[in-house]
Design an enzyme around this catalytic site. Structure first.
Site, PDB file in Angstrom:
ATOM      1  N   ASP A  66      12.721  12.202  15.247  1.00  0.00           N
ATOM      2  CA  ASP A  66      11.883  11.515  16.214  1.00  0.00           C
ATOM      3  C   ASP A  66      12.389  11.781  17.635  1.00  0.00           C
ATOM      4  OD1 ASP A  66       9.758   9.461  16.733  1.00  0.00           O
ATOM      5  OD2 ASP A  66      11.458   8.310  17.518  1.00  0.00           O
TER       6      ASP A  66
ATOM      7  N   GLU B  78      25.663  22.973   4.694  1.00  0.00           N
ATOM      8  CA  GLU B  78      26.678  22.569   3.720  1.00  0.00           C
ATOM      9  C   GLU B  78      26.044  22.083   2.419  1.00  0.00           C
ATOM     10  OE1 GLU B  78      29.543  19.728   5.054  1.00  0.00           O
ATOM     11  OE2 GLU B  78      29.678  20.636   7.054  1.00  0.00           O
TER      12      GLU B  78
END
Length: 526
Positions: A205, A263
């Site tokens: 956002d 990751e």
């Protein structure tokens, strides 16, 4: 066709993502407000529709002044929507159905009830607690600068000891100071918390708003133009002086987030809500070491015109050409007037909405759908006593409530099986929605719902194989024609039928008679 469940596939590159406004999708407990168990119970609808992923608006602990975009605890579920185990169940069930889950992240600001802001209010000016937010002094009793809130009025509120804090949105949403290392450290922990629970991505956002110019100088405003308000304002405006938006330091944040997502595997993603003044600045958010996508609001803002649509396609594809990202396309969301209404409403508005959707779905990249558009819902004129949008409460101008009315599932009167109760939901539904329910439209070959199901089914056959190159053939007579690999798309924005080119008609948004495509209609040919 790509296997979107393959963890090595960048599933979002050509995905269809369905936005769920959590309060208004499905209610499980009869309180009139949508919740996470309600979403889980309705996931088969999304699987049947044919989307690839769902994006859920904020469901975190919040006082709900901005319906969840004012977050008090980023690592828990608001009791209004359920509990953490409900989030786990939703993610698990979605994955069983082959659906990816994207959650909303709100990093620009918190709720004023967040423990950090409460500690800041209790602390002295200049304290470490206040340094997590943008508190400033003022010598003349006026706000520290001339910035305006997106929701109307000044972007500053004064506290009891005389200092002011910045809030680019509601006064209950204080902006973080991202130059304080505690802030990025906290959000990296939030990312890992939800990635560990199995989410597939994040919608960021106000992604362009985290950093402000360090001086917090006044904005230079043209006397003929209102100050720029950034996100949530769906108008085109040429404003070049924006010290509160799109600062270069923000890109360091997204490079660090990129590393975290990597990751967890190549199938985790992030998409930015980034309102920028140029396509070049937009493209910076999706460089190979930053975010994976950014919303393309140009398609949403385009007028009903073959030439305008062609320009948006050309400019959008050019803007992402220098990156490894894929474009995005969207026509509606929880912040804008529904596109059936924007295109004129009624039968013509619906015909244009279906044609624009079909054109969008044929383009390379991801399409983002907003809940209820598959039912052909229009904007609702919500009575003043039921309006809850903070922009309305601050300005008195009609806000975004009309696109947030809970969607109808079945039955002949409200609440149309939105929840188990018999009462109207948190925003009342219109009395004439019975023909628009999922139940009423299912099996009707002329319905908008079945049109969406057909379009998404056919799209799957070419979305991953038609290539990323688009050739705009022409816009003569207000008819847009373009080719993508073996697919030809014709969109008739004019007022007379037109001859279709040679080819097999795979799908049309309206009748095709005698080889001619009527006005306000689109067709796919192969």
């Amino acid at each position: 066709m790509a296997d979107l469940n393959d963890p090595t596939v960048t599933w979002w590159r050509n995905a269809v993502v369905y936005q769920i406004y959590v309060r208004s999708f499905a209610d499980s407990d009869g309180d009139g407000i949508g919740d996470l168990p309600g979403i889980t119970s309705r996931l088969p609808h999304l699987a049947d529709l044919g989307v690839d992923a769902l994006w859920i608006t904020p469901f975190y602990t919040s006082p709900q002044h901005d319906h969840g975009y004012d977050v008090a605890d980023y690592r828990d579920v608001d009791p209004l929507f359920g509990q953490l185990s409900d989030a786990d169940d939703l993610i698990s069930r979605a994955h069983e159905l082959g659906l990816r889950v994207v959650v909303d992240l709100v990093p620009n600001h918190s709720s004023d009830e967040h423990e950090w802001f409460q500690a800041a209010l209790a602390a002295e000016p200049g304290s470490p607690e206040r340094a997590r937010y943008l508190f400033r002094d003022s010598e003349d009793g006026k706000p520290p600068n001339n910035w305006s809130s997106v929701f109307g009025g000044p972007a500053w509120t004064q506290v009891d000891d005389g200092q002011w804090y910045l809030h680019l949105f509601d006064s209950s949403q204080p902006d973080f100071d991202w130059r304080n290392p505690e802030v990025p450290e906290m959000f990296e922990g939030v990312l890992r918390f939800w990635l560990d629970r199995g989410v597939d991505g994040f919608r960021v956002d106000v992604a362009h708003g985290l950093f402000k110019e360090a001086s917090l100088r006044d904005q230079v405003v043209d006397s003929d133009v209102e100050p720029a308000s950034g996100a949530h304002e769906m108008v085109e405006r040429q404003v070049t002086d924006e010290p509160m938006w799109d600062q270069p330091e923000v890109h360091g944040v997204y490079r660090s987030w990129h590393d975290i997502l990597d990751e967890y595997g190549p199938d985790r993603m992030a998409v930015a809500e980034a309102w920028t003044s140029t396509v070049e600045s937009m493209a910076k958010f999706i460089r190979p070491d930053e975010l994976d996508q950014t919303f393309n609001f140009a398609w949403l803002l385009a007028e009903w015109s073959a030439e305008t649509f062609a320009e948006v396609i050309t400019d959008t594809l050019a803007s992402v050409a220098s990156t490894d990202a894929s474009p995005t396309w969207v026509l509606s969301n929880h912040d804008v007037t529904r596109h059936v209404t924007r295109y004129g409403g009624g039968a013509q508005g619906l015909a244009r909405a279906r044609a624009a959707t079909m054109t969008m779905l044929a383009l390379p990249g991801s399409s983002y759908l907003y809940q209820g558009e598959e039912l052909g819902l229009e904007q609702v004129d919500v009575a003043p006593e039921f309006r809850q949008d903070p922009s309305y409460l601050r300005t008195g101008e009609v806000g975004r409530d009309g696109c947030r009315v809970p969607i109808p599932w079945s039955g002949t009167e409200a609440p149309y099986a939105f929840g188990p109760g018999a009462e109207q939901p948190w925003i009342p539904q219109p009395a004439d929605w019975a023909p628009l329910t999922v139940e009423a439209q299912t099996g009707d070959p002329t319905s908008t719902l079945e049109f969406y199901r057909d379009a998404l089914r056919v799209r799957r056959d070419f979305a991953w194989t038609a290539g990323e190159a688009v050739e705009v053939v022409g816009t003569d007579n207000d008819v847009l024609t373009f080719r993508r690999g073996p697919i030809t798309v014709v969109l008739n924005c004019g007022d007379a039928p037109v001859e279709l080119p040679d080819g097999e008609v795979l799908l049309a948004s309206g009748p095709v008679e005698g080889g001619k495509l009527g006005p306000d209609t689109a067709a796919w040919l192969r």
